[in-house]
Design a protein around this motif. Structure first.
Motif, PDB file in Angstrom:
ATOM      1  N   GLN A  76       0.840  -1.197   0.000  1.00  0.00           N
ATOM      2  CA  GLN A  76       0.000   0.000   0.000  1.00  0.00           C
ATOM      3  C   GLN A  76       0.872   1.243   0.000  1.00  0.00           C
ATOM      4  OE1 GLN A  76      -3.271  -0.824  -0.489  1.00  0.00           O
ATOM      5  NE2 GLN A  76      -2.237  -2.804  -0.449  1.00  0.00           N
ATOM      6  N   THR A  77       0.544   2.190  -0.872  1.00  0.00           N
ATOM      7  CA  THR A  77       1.320   3.428  -0.949  1.00  0.00           C
ATOM      8  C   THR A  77       0.605   4.602  -0.285  1.00  0.00           C
ATOM      9  OG1 THR A  77       0.416   3.849  -3.147  1.00  0.00           O
ATOM     10  CG2 THR A  77       2.552   2.727  -3.032  1.00  0.00           C
ATOM     11  N   ALA A  78      -0.709   4.629  -0.337  1.00  0.00           N
ATOM     12  CA  ALA A  78      -1.478   5.697   0.313  1.00  0.00           C
ATOM     13  C   ALA A  78      -1.586   5.376   1.806  1.00  0.00           C
ATOM     14  CB  ALA A  78      -2.864   5.794  -0.312  1.00  0.00           C
ATOM     15  N   PRO A  79      -1.894   6.366   2.624  1.00  0.00           N
ATOM     16  CA  PRO A  79      -2.002   6.103   4.064  1.00  0.00           C
ATOM     17  C   PRO A  79      -2.974   4.957   4.373  1.00  0.00           C
ATOM     18  CG  PRO A  79      -2.068   8.451   3.639  1.00  0.00           C
ATOM     19  CD  PRO A  79      -2.134   7.772   2.302  1.00  0.00           C
ATOM     20  N   VAL A  80      -2.536   4.083   5.271  1.00  0.00           N
ATOM     21  CA  VAL A  80      -3.336   2.930   5.696  1.00  0.00           C
ATOM     22  C   VAL A  80      -3.992   3.249   7.030  1.00  0.00           C
ATOM     23  CG1 VAL A  80      -3.249   0.512   6.405  1.00  0.00           C
ATOM     24  CG2 VAL A  80      -1.904   1.283   4.443  1.00  0.00           C
ATOM     25  N   VAL A  81      -5.289   2.997   7.097  1.00  0.00           N
ATOM     26  CA  VAL A  81      -6.094   3.254   8.292  1.00  0.00           C
ATOM     27  C   VAL A  81      -6.425   1.917   8.939  1.00  0.00           C
ATOM     28  CG1 VAL A  81      -8.228   4.292   9.159  1.00  0.00           C
ATOM     29  CG2 VAL A  81      -7.078   5.277   7.161  1.00  0.00           C
ATOM     30  N   PHE A  82      -6.461   1.905  10.258  1.00  0.00           N
ATOM     31  CA  PHE A  82      -6.764   0.685  11.021  1.00  0.00           C
ATOM     32  C   PHE A  82      -7.873   0.977  12.012  1.00  0.00           C
ATOM     33  CE2 PHE A  82      -6.402  -1.941  14.775  1.00  0.00           C
ATOM     34  CZ  PHE A  82      -6.102  -3.206  14.292  1.00  0.00           C
ATOM     35  N   THR A  83      -8.810   0.052  12.129  1.00  0.00           N
ATOM     36  CA  THR A  83      -9.778   0.062  13.216  1.00  0.00           C
ATOM     37  C   THR A  83     -10.041  -1.380  13.605  1.00  0.00           C
ATOM     38  OG1 THR A  83     -11.810   1.064  14.077  1.00  0.00           O
ATOM     39  CG2 THR A  83     -11.942   0.060  11.877  1.00  0.00           C
ATOM     40  N   ASN A  84     -10.712  -1.556  14.709  1.00  0.00           N
ATOM     41  CA  ASN A  84     -11.003  -2.918  15.171  1.00  0.00           C
ATOM     42  C   ASN A  84     -12.296  -2.932  15.966  1.00  0.00           C
ATOM     43  OD1 ASN A  84      -9.214  -1.599  17.384  1.00  0.00           O
ATOM     44  ND2 ASN A  84     -10.240  -3.297  18.424  1.00  0.00           N
ATOM     45  N   GLY A  85     -12.831  -4.124  16.144  1.00  0.00           N
ATOM     46  CA  GLY A  85     -14.034  -4.288  16.941  1.00  0.00           C
ATOM     47  C   GLY A  85     -14.597  -5.684  16.816  1.00  0.00           C
TER      48      GLY A  85
ATOM     49  N   ASP B  74     -10.844  -2.668   2.962  1.00  0.00           N
ATOM     50  CA  ASP B  74      -9.906  -3.281   2.014  1.00  0.00           C
ATOM     51  C   ASP B  74      -9.285  -4.572   2.518  1.00  0.00           C
ATOM     52  OD1 ASP B  74      -9.778  -1.113  -0.100  1.00  0.00           O
ATOM     53  OD2 ASP B  74      -9.340   0.023   1.716  1.00  0.00           O
ATOM     54  N   CYS B  75      -9.190  -4.744   3.829  1.00  0.00           N
ATOM     55  CA  CYS B  75      -8.534  -5.908   4.404  1.00  0.00           C
ATOM     56  C   CYS B  75      -9.151  -6.197   5.764  1.00  0.00           C
ATOM     57  CB  CYS B  75      -7.033  -5.629   4.547  1.00  0.00           C
ATOM     58  SG  CYS B  75      -6.070  -6.977   5.274  1.00  0.00           S
ATOM     59  N   VAL B  76      -9.431  -7.480   6.036  1.00  0.00           N
ATOM     60  CA  VAL B  76     -10.011  -7.894   7.311  1.00  0.00           C
ATOM     61  C   VAL B  76      -9.171  -9.038   7.862  1.00  0.00           C
ATOM     62  CG1 VAL B  76     -12.065  -8.849   8.460  1.00  0.00           C
ATOM     63  CG2 VAL B  76     -12.341  -7.283   6.530  1.00  0.00           C
ATOM     64  N   LEU B  77      -8.923  -9.000   9.152  1.00  0.00           N
ATOM     65  CA  LEU B  77      -8.257 -10.131   9.796  1.00  0.00           C
ATOM     66  C   LEU B  77      -8.845 -10.327  11.172  1.00  0.00           C
ATOM     67  CD1 LEU B  77      -5.010  -9.178  11.485  1.00  0.00           C
ATOM     68  CD2 LEU B  77      -6.012  -7.551   9.905  1.00  0.00           C
ATOM     69  N   LEU B  78      -8.690 -11.532  11.695  1.00  0.00           N
ATOM     70  CA  LEU B  78      -9.156 -11.868  13.031  1.00  0.00           C
ATOM     71  C   LEU B  78      -7.984 -11.764  14.002  1.00  0.00           C
ATOM     72  CD1 LEU B  78     -11.217 -15.003  12.044  1.00  0.00           C
ATOM     73  CD2 LEU B  78     -12.166 -12.861  12.917  1.00  0.00           C
ATOM     74  N   PHE B  79      -8.291 -11.398  15.248  1.00  0.00           N
ATOM     75  CA  PHE B  79      -7.244 -11.420  16.270  1.00  0.00           C
ATOM     76  C   PHE B  79      -7.800 -12.021  17.548  1.00  0.00           C
ATOM     77  CE2 PHE B  79      -9.298  -7.416  17.213  1.00  0.00           C
ATOM     78  CZ  PHE B  79      -9.126  -7.205  18.569  1.00  0.00           C
TER      79      PHE B  79
ATOM     80  N   VAL C   7     -11.003  -7.887  13.444  1.00  0.00           N
ATOM     81  CA  VAL C   7     -12.224  -8.356  14.084  1.00  0.00           C
ATOM     82  C   VAL C   7     -11.836  -9.306  15.220  1.00  0.00           C
ATOM     83  CG1 VAL C   7     -14.357  -9.681  13.732  1.00  0.00           C
ATOM     84  CG2 VAL C   7     -13.552  -8.107  11.947  1.00  0.00           C
ATOM     85  N   ASN C   8     -12.416  -9.077  16.394  1.00  0.00           N
ATOM     86  CA  ASN C   8     -12.153  -9.957  17.529  1.00  0.00           C
ATOM     87  C   ASN C   8     -12.596 -11.377  17.210  1.00  0.00           C
ATOM     88  OD1 ASN C   8     -12.743  -7.143  18.796  1.00  0.00           O
ATOM     89  ND2 ASN C   8     -11.686  -8.269  20.422  1.00  0.00           N
ATOM     90  N   SER C   9     -11.736 -12.345  17.483  1.00  0.00           N
ATOM     91  CA  SER C   9     -12.113 -13.751  17.323  1.00  0.00           C
ATOM     92  C   SER C   9     -13.170 -14.106  18.374  1.00  0.00           C
ATOM     93  CB  SER C   9     -10.889 -14.649  17.513  1.00  0.00           C
ATOM     94  OG  SER C   9     -10.480 -14.622  18.880  1.00  0.00           O
ATOM     95  N   ASP C  10     -13.799 -15.262  18.207  1.00  0.00           N
ATOM     96  CA  ASP C  10     -14.792 -15.705  19.188  1.00  0.00           C
ATOM     97  C   ASP C  10     -14.168 -15.793  20.580  1.00  0.00           C
ATOM     98  OD1 ASP C  10     -16.584 -15.865  17.094  1.00  0.00           O
ATOM     99  OD2 ASP C  10     -16.578 -18.059  17.008  1.00  0.00           O
TER     100      ASP C  10
END
Length: 159
Positions: A21-30, A91-96, A57-60
């Protein structure tokens, strides 16, 4: 048309995606358990802060650690991640798995960290780390009356 399921990535693939990614990357979670207007407005506002948006995204297991209640999460982690991936703003989703996304934030090094304004600046996990690297922390106004907890409370009261 992009297959939105491909937006859901394990952390290693999210890191590789982030490096391109070249443009600024934004992060949020919930948790994103029962999607509502507040979620939509948060994700759209977050996306406006940069060139791409990563949502953790919070895992179970993580949701259970947060003690949201014995019935939570209502939807499985895979279902919640897939729904979030369906938004054009995302643009991108991951579990944590942790109780906080700090390790994920540090692994992905976003330029902007976004949370709802129901969090004080001091309570936003990773804010100090982001700002120390020259990034920004943005608090988005909360849409009153829209939270999964309040929706469940109204449902229980009407039953």
């Amino acid at each position: 048309m992009i297959e939105t399921a491909s937006k859901v990535r394990p952390l290693s693939q999210a890191i590789a995606w982030r490096t391109r990614q070249t443009a600024p990357v934004v992060f949020t979670n919930g948790v994103f358990d029962l999607i509502h207007r507040g979620h939509v407005e948060l994700l759209e506002a977050a996306r406006r802060e940069g060139g791409s948006l990563i949502v953790a995204v919070n895992s179970d297991a993580s949701v259970r650690l947060l003690e949201k209640g014995p019935e939570r999460p209502i939807n499985s982690e895979g279902a919640r991640a897939r729904v979030v991936a369906g938004f054009a703003a995302v643009d991108c989703v991951l579990l944590f798995d942790g109780t906080t996304p700090l390790d994920v934030i540090q692994s992905l090094s976003p330029d902007v960290l976004v949370k709802g304004a129901d969090y004080t600046r001091e309570a936003i996990v990773g804010a100090d780390w982001i700002e120390a690297r020259g990034g920004r922390v943005v608090r988005v106004p909360v849409v009153a009356g829209f939270s999964t907890t309040s929706i469940l409370e109204r449902f229980r009261a009407s039953s």
